[in-house]
Scaffold this active site. Structure first.
Site, PDB file in Angstrom:
ATOM      1  N   ARG A  95       0.851  -1.181   0.000  1.00 47.20           N
ATOM      2  CA  ARG A  95       0.000   0.000   0.000  1.00 47.20           C
ATOM      3  C   ARG A  95       0.891   1.237   0.000  1.00 47.20           C
ATOM      4  O   ARG A  95       1.887   1.284   0.729  1.00 47.20           O
ATOM      5  CB  ARG A  95      -0.906   0.022   1.242  1.00 47.20           C
ATOM      6  CG  ARG A  95      -2.126  -0.880   1.167  1.00 47.20           C
ATOM      7  CD  ARG A  95      -3.112  -0.422   0.106  1.00 47.20           C
ATOM      8  NE  ARG A  95      -4.294  -1.253   0.025  1.00 47.20           N
ATOM      9  CZ  ARG A  95      -4.427  -2.305  -0.792  1.00 47.20           C
ATOM     10  NH1 ARG A  95      -3.451  -2.665  -1.589  1.00 47.20           N
ATOM     11  NH2 ARG A  95      -5.562  -3.001  -0.822  1.00 47.20           N
ATOM     12  N   GLU A 126      -3.966   7.601  -5.211  1.00 49.26           N
ATOM     13  CA  GLU A 126      -4.130   6.881  -6.481  1.00 49.26           C
ATOM     14  C   GLU A 126      -5.396   7.319  -7.202  1.00 49.26           C
ATOM     15  O   GLU A 126      -6.432   7.434  -6.560  1.00 49.26           O
ATOM     16  CB  GLU A 126      -4.165   5.376  -6.206  1.00 49.26           C
ATOM     17  CG  GLU A 126      -2.813   4.878  -5.736  1.00 49.26           C
ATOM     18  CD  GLU A 126      -2.779   3.385  -5.443  1.00 49.26           C
ATOM     19  OE1 GLU A 126      -3.776   2.680  -5.694  1.00 49.26           O
ATOM     20  OE2 GLU A 126      -1.743   2.925  -4.947  1.00 49.26           O
ATOM     21  N   HIS A 144      -0.612   0.345  -9.790  1.00 53.23           N
ATOM     22  CA  HIS A 144      -1.360  -0.558  -8.890  1.00 53.23           C
ATOM     23  C   HIS A 144      -1.930  -1.735  -9.702  1.00 53.23           C
ATOM     24  O   HIS A 144      -3.137  -1.998  -9.680  1.00 53.23           O
ATOM     25  CB  HIS A 144      -2.481   0.187  -8.147  1.00 53.23           C
ATOM     26  CG  HIS A 144      -2.956  -0.549  -6.920  1.00 53.23           C
ATOM     27  ND1 HIS A 144      -3.384   0.079  -5.785  1.00 53.23           N
ATOM     28  CD2 HIS A 144      -3.069  -1.874  -6.656  1.00 53.23           C
ATOM     29  CE1 HIS A 144      -3.756  -0.811  -4.880  1.00 53.23           C
ATOM     30  NE2 HIS A 144      -3.563  -2.018  -5.395  1.00 53.23           N
TER      31      HIS A 144
END
Ligand code: 8YV
Length: 320
Positions: free
Chosen positions: A231, A260, A279
């Protein structure tokens, strides 16, 4: 009245044939935020990146399950879910291999400077501007893993074919892994000091938020790289940027970010000693399908009046 199941369409790839398993039990709708009008009627939600907190749950009075499409559930307030008798489920294990593969892709991508080499072939090799980007051997390096859980253990499993020394730190020791993969336990500070490659595999918790900050970075070798597929907020990006530009560490390979999508003016995007992916560590056709099947099976169980099979550990003793 038929149940309503919402599938957040910021989730990439919940194939219609997989979601179709819910059709005999419910009306199934793909939704894009904001979807408050439908949320008010929904019994189940397949959750993408959205925050499921008490405010969100208030707008969803009929909700009985928030099924995360992913293993990490830091965006879901589990306590608030339990208070409202809403199951919180996730998709562990099925994505561990894909995330470990991408972790290695990032490690090797950085060590062999693949993004720069690719650019060189496309843009300047033919113009004799070869600027061959030299990389670094894996042989003899120390790979340090922070968090030897489902994904971290797959990373050290994949390391068996490389001549690397393996070390780890975790809140609990894993003697079985130590034996199976020859990975040695170190305290946190020693892990920072010894790793040539530091790979992060911890969940985002108050105790791990910013754990790779100024202090941790100052302990690392100037030749070290940090790889993050966990993360974003586990790393303090400002401190990382400083360490990278002051050449106190060699580089970083990041799949996750504090925010993000990461903004285009994130200064990390300007650095050559950083390899980036959006991601996407679990984003393979096979794995995303397995994640969708698992999330759908959790919703199906709930709609059939059964306890979902992948309830998060904090709800392990609870049945609603
Ligand atoms: C997904 C993830 O990209 O599993 C997780 O926790 O972060 C990733 O696998 C994400 O969940 C998609 O929404």
């Amino acid at each position: 009245m038929k149940h309503l199941v919402l599938i957040s369409s910021d989730i990439l790839n919940v194939p219609e044939d997989v979601a179709g398993a819910l059709k005999p039990l419910a009306e199934v709708t793909y939704v894009k935020a904001p979807y408050d009008d439908l949320l008010a009627r929904a019994s189940a939600l397949l959750v993408g990146g959205e925050k499921v907190d008490s405010g969100f749950l208030e707008r969803a009075p009929k909700l009985g399950i928030a099924a995360r499409f992913g293993v990490g559930y830091d965006a879901v307030d589990v306590e608030a879910c339990s208070k409202r008798r809403v199951y919180a489920t996730h998709t562990p294990d099925v994505l561990s291999g894909a995330v470990a593969d991408q972790t290695w892709a990032l490690i090797l991508g950085f060590m062999r400077r693949i993004p720069e080499a690719d650019r060189n072939v496309r843009e300047s090799w033919a113009k004799k501007d070869r600027r061959m980007p030299f990389g670094w051997d894996m042989e003899g390096k120390t790979l340090g893993v922070l968090g030897l859980g489902r994904i971290g253990s797959q990373v050290v499993r994949r390391a068996q074919g490389f001549d690397v020394e393996l070390v780890y730190n975790d809140v609990v020791r894993k003697p079985d892994m130590e034996k199976r993969y020859g990975v040695r336990y170190l305290g946190f500070d020693d892990l920072m000091r010894s790793s040539d490659i530091l790979s992060l595999h911890v969940p985002l918790l108050p105790s791990t938020k910013g754990i790779i900050g100024e202090k941790a970075l100052s302990m690392m070798k100037p030749s070290a790289i940090v790889v993050n597929t966990s993360r974003g907020p586990v790393i303090e990006e400002k401190a990382l940027y400083k360490a990278l530009t002051e050449e106190r560490i060699r580089g970083a390979a990041l799949d996750v970010f504090e925010q993000e999508p990461t903004p285009l003016d994130n200064p990390l995007l300007k650095l050559d000693n950083v390899v980036l992916t959006p991601h996407s560590a679990s984003a393979t056709w096979e794995t995303r399908r397995k994640m969708a099947e698992m999330a759908v099976s959790n919703i199906k169980a709930y709609l059939e009046g059964r306890r979902p099979p992948n309830v998060v550990p904090e709800q392990s003793g609870l049945t609603f």
